[in-house]
Write a protein that holds these residues in place. Structure first.
Motif, PDB file in Angstrom:
ATOM      1  N   ASN A   6     -99.308  95.241  78.605  1.00  0.00           N
ATOM      2  CA  ASN A   6     -98.070  95.681  77.955  1.00  0.00           C
ATOM      3  C   ASN A   6     -97.992  97.185  77.725  1.00  0.00           C
ATOM      4  N   MET A   7     -98.961  97.944  78.214  1.00  0.00           N
ATOM      5  CA  MET A   7     -98.895  99.407  78.105  1.00  0.00           C
ATOM      6  C   MET A   7     -98.328  99.955  79.415  1.00  0.00           C
ATOM      7  N   THR A   8     -97.799 101.157  79.354  1.00  0.00           N
ATOM      8  CA  THR A   8     -97.318 101.826  80.562  1.00  0.00           C
ATOM      9  C   THR A   8     -98.155 103.076  80.788  1.00  0.00           C
ATOM     10  N   GLY A   9     -98.195 103.508  82.037  1.00  0.00           N
ATOM     11  CA  GLY A   9     -98.933 104.716  82.377  1.00  0.00           C
ATOM     12  C   GLY A   9     -98.510 105.218  83.737  1.00  0.00           C
ATOM     13  N   ASN A  10     -99.049 106.364  84.105  1.00  0.00           N
ATOM     14  CA  ASN A  10     -98.716 106.981  85.387  1.00  0.00           C
ATOM     15  C   ASN A  10     -99.860 106.801  86.379  1.00  0.00           C
ATOM     16  N   VAL A  11     -99.509 106.480  87.624  1.00  0.00           N
ATOM     17  CA  VAL A  11    -100.493 106.278  88.678  1.00  0.00           C
ATOM     18  C   VAL A  11    -101.090 107.641  89.050  1.00  0.00           C
ATOM     19  N   SER A  12    -102.439 107.724  89.012  1.00  0.00           N
ATOM     20  CA  SER A  12    -103.097 108.981  89.367  1.00  0.00           C
ATOM     21  C   SER A  12    -103.888 108.883  90.676  1.00  0.00           C
ATOM     22  N   GLU A  13    -104.299 107.665  91.064  1.00  0.00           N
ATOM     23  CA  GLU A  13    -105.010 107.463  92.328  1.00  0.00           C
ATOM     24  C   GLU A  13    -104.651 106.087  92.878  1.00  0.00           C
ATOM     25  N   ILE A  14    -104.649 105.974  94.216  1.00  0.00           N
ATOM     26  CA  ILE A  14    -104.379 104.685  94.864  1.00  0.00           C
ATOM     27  C   ILE A  14    -105.416 104.485  95.965  1.00  0.00           C
ATOM     28  N   ASP A  15    -106.087 103.324  95.959  1.00  0.00           N
ATOM     29  CA  ASP A  15    -107.046 102.961  97.002  1.00  0.00           C
ATOM     30  C   ASP A  15    -106.503 101.710  97.687  1.00  0.00           C
ATOM     31  N   TYR A  16    -105.809 101.919  98.811  1.00  0.00           N
ATOM     32  CA  TYR A  16    -105.154 100.802  99.508  1.00  0.00           C
ATOM     33  C   TYR A  16    -106.162  99.819 100.093  1.00  0.00           C
ATOM     34  N   GLU A  17    -107.321 100.315 100.509  1.00  0.00           N
ATOM     35  CA  GLU A  17    -108.302  99.418 101.120  1.00  0.00           C
ATOM     36  C   GLU A  17    -108.860  98.432 100.093  1.00  0.00           C
ATOM     37  N   LYS A  18    -109.126  98.918  98.882  1.00  0.00           N
ATOM     38  CA  LYS A  18    -109.690  98.048  97.844  1.00  0.00           C
ATOM     39  C   LYS A  18    -108.610  97.412  96.972  1.00  0.00           C
ATOM     40  N   HIS A  19    -107.346  97.779  97.186  1.00  0.00           N
ATOM     41  CA  HIS A  19    -106.220  97.260  96.413  1.00  0.00           C
ATOM     42  C   HIS A  19    -106.392  97.572  94.924  1.00  0.00           C
ATOM     43  N   LYS A  20    -106.789  98.827  94.660  1.00  0.00           N
ATOM     44  CA  LYS A  20    -106.990  99.275  93.290  1.00  0.00           C
ATOM     45  C   LYS A  20    -106.243 100.581  93.080  1.00  0.00           C
ATOM     46  N   LEU A  21    -105.942 100.859  91.809  1.00  0.00           N
ATOM     47  CA  LEU A  21    -105.325 102.128  91.469  1.00  0.00           C
ATOM     48  C   LEU A  21    -105.807 102.573  90.100  1.00  0.00           C
ATOM     49  N   LYS A  22    -105.709 103.883  89.853  1.00  0.00           N
ATOM     50  CA  LYS A  22    -106.037 104.426  88.541  1.00  0.00           C
ATOM     51  C   LYS A  22    -104.729 104.771  87.857  1.00  0.00           C
ATOM     52  N   VAL A  23    -104.646 104.373  86.593  1.00  0.00           N
ATOM     53  CA  VAL A  23    -103.451 104.616  85.800  1.00  0.00           C
ATOM     54  C   VAL A  23    -103.867 105.406  84.559  1.00  0.00           C
ATOM     55  N   ASP A  24    -103.159 106.511  84.299  1.00  0.00           N
ATOM     56  CA  ASP A  24    -103.406 107.312  83.100  1.00  0.00           C
ATOM     57  C   ASP A  24    -102.515 106.787  81.982  1.00  0.00           C
ATOM     58  N   ILE A  25    -103.153 106.384  80.886  1.00  0.00           N
ATOM     59  CA  ILE A  25    -102.470 105.787  79.737  1.00  0.00           C
ATOM     60  C   ILE A  25    -102.712 106.666  78.523  1.00  0.00           C
ATOM     61  N   GLU A  26    -101.705 106.812  77.695  1.00  0.00           N
ATOM     62  CA  GLU A  26    -101.909 107.559  76.457  1.00  0.00           C
ATOM     63  C   GLU A  26    -102.282 106.586  75.350  1.00  0.00           C
ATOM     64  N   MET A  27    -103.466 106.819  74.754  1.00  0.00           N
ATOM     65  CA  MET A  27    -103.963 105.986  73.653  1.00  0.00           C
ATOM     66  C   MET A  27    -104.491 106.892  72.552  1.00  0.00           C
ATOM     67  N   PHE A  28    -104.057 106.655  71.362  1.00  0.00           N
ATOM     68  CA  PHE A  28    -104.529 107.418  70.205  1.00  0.00           C
ATOM     69  C   PHE A  28    -104.399 108.920  70.421  1.00  0.00           C
ATOM     70  N   GLY A  29    -103.310 109.330  71.060  1.00  0.00           N
ATOM     71  CA  GLY A  29    -103.044 110.741  71.283  1.00  0.00           C
ATOM     72  C   GLY A  29    -103.848 111.366  72.407  1.00  0.00           C
ATOM     73  N   ARG A  30    -104.604 110.560  73.136  1.00  0.00           N
ATOM     74  CA  ARG A  30    -105.408 111.074  74.248  1.00  0.00           C
ATOM     75  C   ARG A  30    -105.082 110.298  75.513  1.00  0.00           C
TER      76      ARG A  30
END
Length: 187
Positions: free
Chosen positions: A149-173
Motif C-alpha cells: 500500500n505504499m508508493t515509490g519511484n522506480v530506480s532500477e529495473i532488471d528485466y532478466e530477473k523480473h525485479k525492480l528497485k523502488v525508492d520509498i519515503e519512510m520516516f522522512g528518509r
C-alpha cells in the motif's frame, strides 16, 4: 489441435551435455524469428553461484565466484503448449526431447509449480511474471510484501530477473526496496 493448453507452464528439456547455453540462445532466437513470443517466454539454464575459496580475485581480494549448472543436460522453458510451440521447441538443434514425454508424438507433462518455485528461488528469480510496463522514474504502488500500500519511484529495473528497485519515503528518509514485478502495479 488436440491436447493444447493455453496456460503458461514450465517444461524441462533434455539436451546434449555442454550445449545448454547454446540451446537457450537458439530457442530464444527461434521464438523471436518465428513470431512465438506469445507462446515461448522464458528459457533458463538453471545455475547457482558457487565460491572457490582456493582462488582469490586479484582485484577484490575475495574468493572467486563462479556459476555452476544445477541440472547439467537440461534446459527449462516457460511456454504455452500448442502444436506449433511444441514443434519449434522439440526441433531446436541439440534438444533431445522433453522430460515427461511418453514419445509417439504425445505432449509432455509440465513441471509441478512447487518444483519450479524452488528452482526459481534458488536462482533468485521471480516465480510469477507480470506484464508490468514501467520505466525508471515512474511511480508504482506496492501491492504485496512489507511495504504493501505504499508508493515509490522506480530506480532500477532488471528485466532478466523480473525485479525492480523502488525508492520509498519512510520516516522522512528515502528507503530502497527490491521487489518482484508482480509485487507492484502502475500508479
Amino acid at each position: 489441435m488436440a491436447n493444447e493448453s493455453f496456460e503458461r507452464e514450465w517444461y524441462a528439456l533434455q539436451t546434449y551435455s555442454g550445449y545448454e547455453n547454446k540451446v537457450k540462445r537458439d530457442l530464444e532466437q527461434r521464438a523471436l524469428s518465428m513470431g512465438m513470443e506469445d507462446y515461448i517466454f522464458r528459457v533458463l539454464v538453471p545455475e547457482e553461484t558457487k565460491v572457490d575459496e582456493s582462488k582469490i580475485d586479484k582485484n577484490t581480494g575475495k574468493p572467486k565466484e563462479y556459476q555452476e549448472q544445477i541440472f547439467p543436460g537440461y534446459v527449462l522453458v516457460e511456454m504455452v503448449m500448442t502444436d506449433q510451440s511444441w514443434y519449434i521447441v522439440r526441433n531446436t538443434q541439440n534438444v533431445t526431447g522433453f522430460v515427461g514425454s511418453q514419445g509417439a508424438g504425445s505432449k509432455p507433462a509440465p513441471l509441478l509449480p512447487e518444483e519450479m518455485a524452488g528452482i526459481l528461488r534458488m536462482m533468485n528469480l521471480s516465480i510469477r511474471v507480470s506484464d508490468l510496463e514501467v520505466n525508471i522514474g515512474d511511480t508504482v504502488r506496492i501491492i504485496e510484501g512489507a511495504f504493501a500500500n505504499m508508493t515509490g519511484n522506480v530506480s532500477e529495473i532488471d528485466y532478466e530477473k523480473h525485479k525492480l528497485k523502488v525508492d520509498i519515503e519512510m520516516f522522512g528518509r528515502e528507503t530502497s526496496a527490491e521487489l518482484d514485478f508482480d509485487q507492484v502495479e502502475e500508479f
